[in-house]
Design a protein around this motif. Structure first.
Motif: not given
Length: 464
Positions: A293-318
């Motif tokens: 459940n860590d979230l990741l967001f694009n801090r650097t990308n094209s103006p159309e994609l910057v700021g997109k966020v994704g949810l990591f569904a795995g865990d640290s053992s991965d």
């Protein structure tokens, strides 16, 4: 009409490993006797013609600024004329073969082939693309760079290819233009429905994360410029107060096959994170391993994609980490990370977040400090966040399943089109009678009154 197609009455062995039997009345000939390799001079005002992997050969301005064929700067342009068969020497294996719709100029990487009398360039564009799809071109050509090949005119010219009578070549092209038009319209119709479903999904998410689930709840001004009113009992707080930490990822180059997989911006899509199966690092500091459940967001990308966020569904053992142009958001236990992921990916919030990015040339940067200061509407109780998540999963899940079915139908239509073109150009199906029945104004499939596609396609189109 397509469902009524039948094989020819008699066949003979073609002697071509990639083709098999051909109609008995067809001949075969080496391509160099059907086409002349051209090396025309160019004029200063000639515009650039580009050959794309989908078989379109057109002026660059008609398609997009950059294409598959511009990775290298070339000199010594050659003239290209409307009606030429154009074969990309390095990308022919991937389908960059077609007939030019314009006069212009192209780089020396192109094989510019002028058809001789009685030779229909459009028929042979379909045929050579079939040689590509059958992997025959890839098997013939010598690799000169990674994942590419060198398929020059001399190699093409020495290939023996089928030679239907000229009127039959024209009939095949006429029929395929019509069939491709019908199939493309069916695909476009499904794409429109998918777009509407995506809008419906976004509306469901936006309503839930900004107003909650009770339609009769009392509202108050949020004071948030991108939002408006929110439920009376909700709070407004900056994003950083919902987080334990915000971290930049690793800047180490991923070159080996280490066990620690590295996520890049390409692995974030539709609010989800896809973990790559190949490429990784031998080790990273423990603090850079992702947890469930860590979230990741694009801090650097094209103006159309910057700021997109994704949810990591795995865990640290991965053992998964992330690249430096991503920022990890670890959510406090008092908040639901899945709810926050929905909020941060909602259209209205994402539009505002993008407006806070600094744009330079073709890149945009949204640093973690600026991102963390954005104020959000927060349900005051964790239980309400959980309820919103369950509601969105249920309602949006129905929409996603409908979209998935349409995507699968599009995939099947494309597979059907590929198989149909392959069978028709190779003489496995006789289209002469069907082509003769096509009205003049329907030859390109531009009319909604085209003859019936047959049950296997009518049902697909009706569902769109």
């Amino acid at each position: 009409m397509i469902a009524d197609l039948k094989p020819y009455a008699e066949y003979t062995e073609s002697g071509l490993p990639w083709l098999g039997d051909i109609p008995q009345h067809w001949a075969s000939e080496r391509a160099k006797w059907l086409f002349t390799k051209m090396d025309r001079p160019v004029r200063e005002d000639d515009e650039v013609v580009t050959c794309f992997r989908d078989g379109m050969v057109t002026l660059r301005k008609n398609r997009r600024l950059r294409g598959f064929t511009e990775a290298t700067v070339y000199s010594g342009y050659q003239g290209i004329c409307k009606g030429d068969l154009v074969i990309h020497g390095m990308d022919a294996f991937a389908g960059a073969i077609g007939v030019s719709d314009s006069d212009g100029k192209g780089t020396p990487v192109y094989n510019v082939c002028q058809p001789r009398p009685g030779v229909n360039a459009s028929y042979y564009a379909h045929l050579v693309r079939q040689m590509s799809q059958s992997q025959w071109i890839l098997a013939l050509a010598k690799g000169i760079r990674e994942r590419s090949t060198d398929f020059r005119f001399e190699m093409f010219g020495n290939q023996r290819v089928p030679l239907p009578p000229p009127d039959e070549q024209a009939a095949i092209v006429r029929f395929l233009d019509w069939a491709n038009g019908r199939l493309e319209r069916a695909i476009r119709a499904k794409r429109k429905v998918i777009a509407l479903l995506n809008e419906q999904k976004q509306a469901i998410i936006h309503r839930a994360v900004t107003r909650g689930l009770n339609p009769s709840v009392s509202l108050k001004p949020s004071g948030i410029p991108w939002l408006g009113d929110i439920p009376q009992h909700w709070e407004v707080r900056p994003l950083k107060q919902l987080l334990v930490r915000m971290d930049y990822g690793t800047s180490e180059n991923v070159r080996g096959e280490g066990l620690v997989r590295v996520l890049t911006m390409g692995h974030i899509r539709d609010g989800k994170v896809t973990v790559p199966q190949k490429g990784g690092l031998d080790a990273v500091p423990p603090g850079l391993l992702l947890e469930k459940n860590d979230l990741l967001f694009n801090r650097t990308n094209s103006p159309e994609l910057v700021g997109k966020v994704g949810l990591f569904a795995g865990d640290s053992s991965d053992e998964v980490t992330f690249a430096s142009y991503l920022v990890r958001l670890r959510v406090r236990s008092g908040h639901n990370a899945i709810w926050l992921n929905y909020l941060l990916n909602s259209t209205v919030f994402w539009s505002f977040a993008r407006s806070q990015a600094l744009v330079s040339l073709h890149q945009a940067n949204l640093n973690s400090k600026r991102y963390g200061q954005i104020v959000l509407p927060i349900p005051s109780r964790r239980a309400e966040q959980d309820d919103i998540v369950e509601y969105i999963r249920s309602r949006a899940g129905e929409v996603e399943r409908a979209s998935f079915r349409l995507e699968r139908e599009i995939e099947l239509l494309r597979e059907y089109r590929t198989r149909l073109v392959a069978d028709v150009v190779a003489g496995k199906l006789d289209v002469r009678e069907a082509a003769a029945r096509l009205p003049d104004d329907d030859a390109l499939g531009n009319s909604d009154s085209d003859p019936d596609l047959g049950p296997e396609l009518t049902d697909e189109a009706a569902e769109a």
